[in-house]
Design an enzyme around this catalytic site. Sequence first.
Site, PDB file in Angstrom:
ATOM      1  N   SER A   1      -7.368   5.520  -7.821  1.00 20.93           N
ATOM      2  CA  SER A   1      -7.956   3.982  -7.901  1.00 20.93           C
ATOM      3  C   SER A   1      -9.159   4.102  -9.358  1.00 20.93           C
ATOM      4  O   SER A   1      -9.224   5.498  -9.341  1.00 20.93           O
ATOM      5  CB  SER A   1      -8.623   3.332  -6.917  1.00 20.93           C
ATOM      6  OG  SER A   1      -9.233   4.404  -6.141  1.00 20.93           O
ATOM      7  N   ASP A  26      -3.712   2.928  -9.139  1.00 19.78           N
ATOM      8  CA  ASP A  26      -3.854   1.717  -8.321  1.00 19.78           C
ATOM      9  C   ASP A  26      -4.550   0.881  -8.419  1.00 19.78           C
ATOM     10  O   ASP A  26      -5.775   1.209  -8.965  1.00 19.78           O
ATOM     11  CB  ASP A  26      -4.262   2.794  -7.303  1.00 19.78           C
ATOM     12  CG  ASP A  26      -3.322   2.020  -6.068  1.00 19.78           C
ATOM     13  OD1 ASP A  26      -4.349   2.221  -4.567  1.00 19.78           O
ATOM     14  OD2 ASP A  26      -2.712   1.036  -6.366  1.00 19.78           O
ATOM     15  N   ASP A  43      -3.958  -5.020 -11.361  1.00 13.27           N
ATOM     16  CA  ASP A  43      -3.486  -5.703 -10.361  1.00 13.27           C
ATOM     17  C   ASP A  43      -4.197  -7.084 -10.744  1.00 13.27           C
ATOM     18  O   ASP A  43      -5.909  -7.638 -11.162  1.00 13.27           O
ATOM     19  CB  ASP A  43      -4.359  -5.467  -9.340  1.00 13.27           C
ATOM     20  CG  ASP A  43      -4.600  -6.471  -8.463  1.00 13.27           C
ATOM     21  OD1 ASP A  43      -5.208  -5.784  -6.579  1.00 13.27           O
ATOM     22  OD2 ASP A  43      -4.440  -7.221  -7.822  1.00 13.27           O
ATOM     23  N   GLU A  79       1.078  -7.063  -9.022  1.00 16.79           N
ATOM     24  CA  GLU A  79       0.910  -7.831  -8.259  1.00 16.79           C
ATOM     25  C   GLU A  79       0.246  -9.495  -7.847  1.00 16.79           C
ATOM     26  O   GLU A  79       0.180 -10.060  -9.165  1.00 16.79           O
ATOM     27  CB  GLU A  79      -0.857  -7.551  -7.420  1.00 16.79           C
ATOM     28  CG  GLU A  79      -1.179  -7.800  -6.293  1.00 16.79           C
ATOM     29  CD  GLU A  79      -2.348  -7.393  -5.403  1.00 16.79           C
ATOM     30  OE1 GLU A  79      -2.368  -6.254  -5.566  1.00 16.79           O
ATOM     31  OE2 GLU A  79      -3.363  -7.743  -5.167  1.00 16.79           O
ATOM     32  N   HIS A  83       2.040  -2.322   0.147  1.00 13.80           N
ATOM     33  CA  HIS A  83       0.180  -2.174   0.204  1.00 13.80           C
ATOM     34  C   HIS A  83       0.381  -2.186   1.398  1.00 13.80           C
ATOM     35  O   HIS A  83       0.600  -2.416   2.137  1.00 13.80           O
ATOM     36  CB  HIS A  83      -0.238  -2.226  -1.060  1.00 13.80           C
ATOM     37  CG  HIS A  83      -0.616  -2.258  -2.297  1.00 13.80           C
ATOM     38  ND1 HIS A  83      -1.337  -2.096  -3.334  1.00 13.80           N
ATOM     39  CD2 HIS A  83       0.484  -2.729  -3.423  1.00 13.80           C
ATOM     40  CE1 HIS A  83      -0.794  -1.562  -4.213  1.00 13.80           C
ATOM     41  NE2 HIS A  83       0.212  -2.393  -4.547  1.00 13.80           N
ATOM     42  N   GLY A  96      -0.197   0.553   3.512  1.00 14.68           N
ATOM     43  CA  GLY A  96       0.581   1.124   4.270  1.00 14.68           C
ATOM     44  C   GLY A  96       0.034   1.537   5.900  1.00 14.68           C
ATOM     45  O   GLY A  96       1.230   1.664   7.095  1.00 14.68           O
ATOM     46  N   ASN A 117       2.090   1.977   0.189  1.00 16.63           N
ATOM     47  CA  ASN A 117       0.836   2.679  -0.273  1.00 16.63           C
ATOM     48  C   ASN A 117       0.229   3.219   0.859  1.00 16.63           C
ATOM     49  O   ASN A 117       0.144   2.436   2.121  1.00 16.63           O
ATOM     50  CB  ASN A 117      -0.052   1.739  -1.130  1.00 16.63           C
ATOM     51  CG  ASN A 117       0.957   0.937  -2.659  1.00 16.63           C
ATOM     52  OD1 ASN A 117       2.400   2.571  -3.030  1.00 16.63           O
ATOM     53  ND2 ASN A 117       0.407   0.522  -3.258  1.00 16.63           N
ATOM     54  N   ASN A 139      -3.065   5.378   2.152  1.00 17.28           N
ATOM     55  CA  ASN A 139      -4.522   6.132   2.218  1.00 17.28           C
ATOM     56  C   ASN A 139      -5.249   6.307   3.205  1.00 17.28           C
ATOM     57  O   ASN A 139      -5.624   7.191   3.530  1.00 17.28           O
ATOM     58  CB  ASN A 139      -5.102   5.178   1.070  1.00 17.28           C
ATOM     59  CG  ASN A 139      -6.310   6.011   0.252  1.00 17.28           C
ATOM     60  OD1 ASN A 139      -6.585   7.247   0.312  1.00 17.28           O
ATOM     61  ND2 ASN A 139      -7.574   5.171   0.078  1.00 17.28           N
TER      62      ASN A 139
HETATM   63  O1  G3H Z   1      -3.284   0.767  -2.941  1.00 12.87           O
HETATM   64  C1  G3H Z   1      -3.252   1.814  -1.914  1.00 12.87           C
HETATM   65  C2  G3H Z   1      -3.048   1.623  -0.048  1.00 12.87           C
HETATM   66  O2  G3H Z   1      -2.382  -0.559  -0.575  1.00 12.87           O
HETATM   67  C3  G3H Z   1      -3.660   2.007   0.573  1.00 12.87           C
HETATM   68  O3  G3H Z   1      -3.579   0.981   1.575  1.00 12.87           O
HETATM   69  O4  G3H Z   1      -5.423   2.620   3.263  1.00 12.87           O
HETATM   70  O5  G3H Z   1      -4.137   0.595   3.906  1.00 12.87           O
HETATM   71  O6  G3H Z   1      -2.699   2.921   3.784  1.00 12.87           O
HETATM   72  P1  G3H Z   1      -4.150   1.562   3.140  1.00 12.87           P
HETATM   73 ZN    ZN Z   2      -3.396  -1.565  -2.739  1.00 17.43          ZN
END
Ligand code: G3H
Ligand code: ZN
Length: 288
Positions: A50, A85, A106, A136, A208, A210, A230, A232
């Site tokens: 990001s 990202d 985005d 997006e 996104h 995930g 994705n 994080n």
């Molecule tokens: O852009 C990053 C992802 O969408 C992370 O999503 O933090 O819910 O796994 P998350």
């Molecule tokens: Zn995301």
Amino acid sequence: MRLVNAGHILKKARKEGYGIGQFNINNLEWTRAILEVAQEKQSPVILGVSEGAAKYMTGFKTVVGMVENMIEALDITVPVAIHLDHGSYEGAKNAIAAGFSSVMFDGSHYDIKENLQKTTEIVDYAHMYGISVEAEVGSIGGEEDGVTGTGEVADPEECRQIAALGVDFLAAGIGNIHGPYPEDWKGLDMGVLKEVGETTDRIPLVLHGGTGIPDDQVSEAVSYGVSKINVNTEKQLVFTQAIRDYIEAGKDKESKGFDPRKILKPGVEAIKDVVREKMDLFGSTNKA
Ligand code: G3H
Ligand code: ZN
């Protein structure tokens, strides 16, 4: 192995019916952990960065230099993409100039007309350098490094228009959320996902948020055309908990237990376990 255009590996994944993880990074330890697991699993991997994380790591060029040199030092032979990202318009251009192999613009917070216009400009600019572009439509709920969304579900017609601009992969909001999911979450809107998959000429779709999506819904989404998932927050949570456990167990009091490399290690191992599990779930293991 040079950095790869994420569009190329995602098109193969879409065709063969599996997903590739985008694992966000924010430091050296995370980057090394994800690359080592990708190599161990023989899985293609997308390192998500990001704008906030890039700033924290002192800039896009530092990130590119770190990743490219790690690939060489660790003898990584699986395909690796560095992907901006949730990029802004300027951020996408700067990431391309710094050597990223893929960018997300985005534009979901613009009205569709401006999103189309700006996305066209980024696609033209990126494709001049062989860089892939993610767009997006709709917005991903919650907050990710300062990027917030209300989680409205994408309009398949708007997705068709954006896809027609030549973007390489598309994130359609289908009720997914960044970070923790509410107890009463209704689940992914698979009906809209199926419709988007049919109206966007089978370009790879992106999921996104995930972290909080149940495994069965992730697998179902892959069957409808999601090729990038994705993750994080889950890595942040396990990393922090593992280090907290290490310290609460008094391990930092053991000889040299206070060495930062020892303190971070439980967190790194916890992230590696998440990445292994996700690569198996998404189906990218042994797909390098
Ligand atoms: O852009 C990053 C992802 O969408 C992370 O999503 O933090 O819910 O796994 P998350
Ligand atoms: Zn995301």
